[in-house]
Design a protein around this motif. Structure first.
Motif, PDB file in Angstrom:
ATOM      1  N   LYS A 253       0.823  -1.208   0.000  1.00 44.02           N
ATOM      2  CA  LYS A 253       0.000   0.000   0.000  1.00 44.02           C
ATOM      3  C   LYS A 253       0.861   1.263   0.000  1.00 44.02           C
ATOM      4  O   LYS A 253       0.421   2.311  -0.476  1.00 44.02           O
ATOM      5  CB  LYS A 253      -1.015  -0.011   1.139  1.00 44.02           C
ATOM      6  CG  LYS A 253      -0.460   0.043   2.518  1.00 44.02           C
ATOM      7  CD  LYS A 253      -1.587   0.001   3.543  1.00 44.02           C
ATOM      8  CE  LYS A 253      -1.038   0.174   4.931  1.00 44.02           C
ATOM      9  NZ  LYS A 253      -2.099   0.180   5.938  1.00 44.02           N
ATOM     10  N   GLU A 254       2.102   1.169   0.481  1.00 45.91           N
ATOM     11  CA  GLU A 254       3.003   2.320   0.431  1.00 45.91           C
ATOM     12  C   GLU A 254       3.361   2.663  -1.018  1.00 45.91           C
ATOM     13  O   GLU A 254       3.419   3.835  -1.396  1.00 45.91           O
ATOM     14  CB  GLU A 254       4.271   2.046   1.257  1.00 45.91           C
ATOM     15  CG  GLU A 254       4.028   1.946   2.752  1.00 45.91           C
ATOM     16  CD  GLU A 254       3.470   0.597   3.224  1.00 45.91           C
ATOM     17  OE1 GLU A 254       3.020   0.534   4.385  1.00 45.91           O
ATOM     18  OE2 GLU A 254       3.476  -0.395   2.453  1.00 45.91           O
TER      19      GLU A 254
ATOM     20  N   ALA B 193       0.367   4.333  -2.604  1.00 45.63           N
ATOM     21  CA  ALA B 193       0.261   5.749  -2.236  1.00 45.63           C
ATOM     22  C   ALA B 193       1.227   6.593  -3.065  1.00 45.63           C
ATOM     23  O   ALA B 193       0.844   7.657  -3.581  1.00 45.63           O
ATOM     24  CB  ALA B 193       0.528   5.927  -0.738  1.00 45.63           C
TER      25      ALA B 193
ATOM     26  N   THR C 226      -6.011   8.274  -2.015  1.00 49.35           N
ATOM     27  CA  THR C 226      -4.783   9.058  -2.124  1.00 49.35           C
ATOM     28  C   THR C 226      -4.867   9.991  -3.323  1.00 49.35           C
ATOM     29  O   THR C 226      -5.167   9.553  -4.432  1.00 49.35           O
ATOM     30  CB  THR C 226      -3.558   8.133  -2.258  1.00 49.35           C
ATOM     31  OG1 THR C 226      -3.536   7.216  -1.154  1.00 49.35           O
ATOM     32  CG2 THR C 226      -2.267   8.938  -2.275  1.00 49.35           C
TER      33      THR C 226
ATOM     34  N   THR D 289      -6.294   2.342  -0.466  1.00 50.02           N
ATOM     35  CA  THR D 289      -5.245   3.362  -0.532  1.00 50.02           C
ATOM     36  C   THR D 289      -5.267   4.065  -1.886  1.00 50.02           C
ATOM     37  O   THR D 289      -5.166   5.299  -1.964  1.00 50.02           O
ATOM     38  CB  THR D 289      -3.865   2.736  -0.269  1.00 50.02           C
ATOM     39  OG1 THR D 289      -3.870   2.155   1.039  1.00 50.02           O
ATOM     40  CG2 THR D 289      -2.749   3.759  -0.381  1.00 50.02           C
TER      41      THR D 289
ATOM     42  N   GLU E 115       0.346   9.643  -5.459  1.00 47.22           N
ATOM     43  CA  GLU E 115       0.866  10.961  -5.084  1.00 47.22           C
ATOM     44  C   GLU E 115       1.844  11.520  -6.106  1.00 47.22           C
ATOM     45  O   GLU E 115       1.794  12.697  -6.443  1.00 47.22           O
ATOM     46  CB  GLU E 115       1.576  10.877  -3.727  1.00 47.22           C
ATOM     47  CG  GLU E 115       0.655  10.634  -2.568  1.00 47.22           C
ATOM     48  CD  GLU E 115       1.390  10.290  -1.279  1.00 47.22           C
ATOM     49  OE1 GLU E 115       0.722  10.261  -0.235  1.00 47.22           O
ATOM     50  OE2 GLU E 115       2.608  10.025  -1.312  1.00 47.22           O
TER      51      GLU E 115
END
Length: 145
Positions: free
Chosen positions: A89-90, A93, A126, A122, A97
């Motif tokens: 999920k990082e 993001a 985001t 996410t 982003e």
């Protein structure tokens, strides 16, 4: 919001769970994926998702295959598509982003179903940061023709 989803045989279970999640969030879903587990060719199910994103008939796309690689490569052949193959999920993001990803590619054979659902949440929650990142995505050929 409307989301197109596509998958091959490796992603059917995940797709059905993702559709359930999206519908529970009040999101309209266009299902371009297979509903079976017999071997199929992922491009047949990914191109319709990428076309929907490219033509603006949906807000985002989600594609699922065994490794996520073939699906992602196929989607990224379309103009206006920025498909991100994500494993955490990082990374999801950051793809939203920094890269304004509009299609999420999930590797069903390498992430758990709970991880996949968290990654979808996410992706949808985001926002693109713009700024210096806008300049960079404008340099991707056909990203914003």
């Amino acid at each position: 919001m409307k989301i197109a989803i596509g998958n091959d045989h490796a992603g059917t279970e995940y797709k059905l769970a993702v559709i359930g999640l999206l519908k529970s969030m009040g999101i309209e879903v266009l299902n371009h994926g297979t509903d079976g587990t017999d071997s199929v060719d992922y491009p047949d199910f990914v191109h319709p998702v990428a076309r929907d994103v490219e033509e603006g008939t949906v807000t985002y796309g989600i594609i699922i295959c065994g490794s996520g690689n073939g699906a992602s490569m196929t989607a990224n052949k379309h103009q206006k598509v920025r498909c991100a193959l994500c494993w955490t999920k990082e990374i999801v993001a950051l793809a939203r982003e920094h890269n304004d990803a509009n299609i999420l590619s999930l590797p069903a054979r390498y992430i758990s179903l709970p991880q996949a659902l968290e990654m979808v949440k996410t992706f949808l929650s985001t926002d693109f940061e713009g700024g210096r990142h806008e300049r960079r995505i404008e340099k991707i050929p056909c990203a914003n023709p």
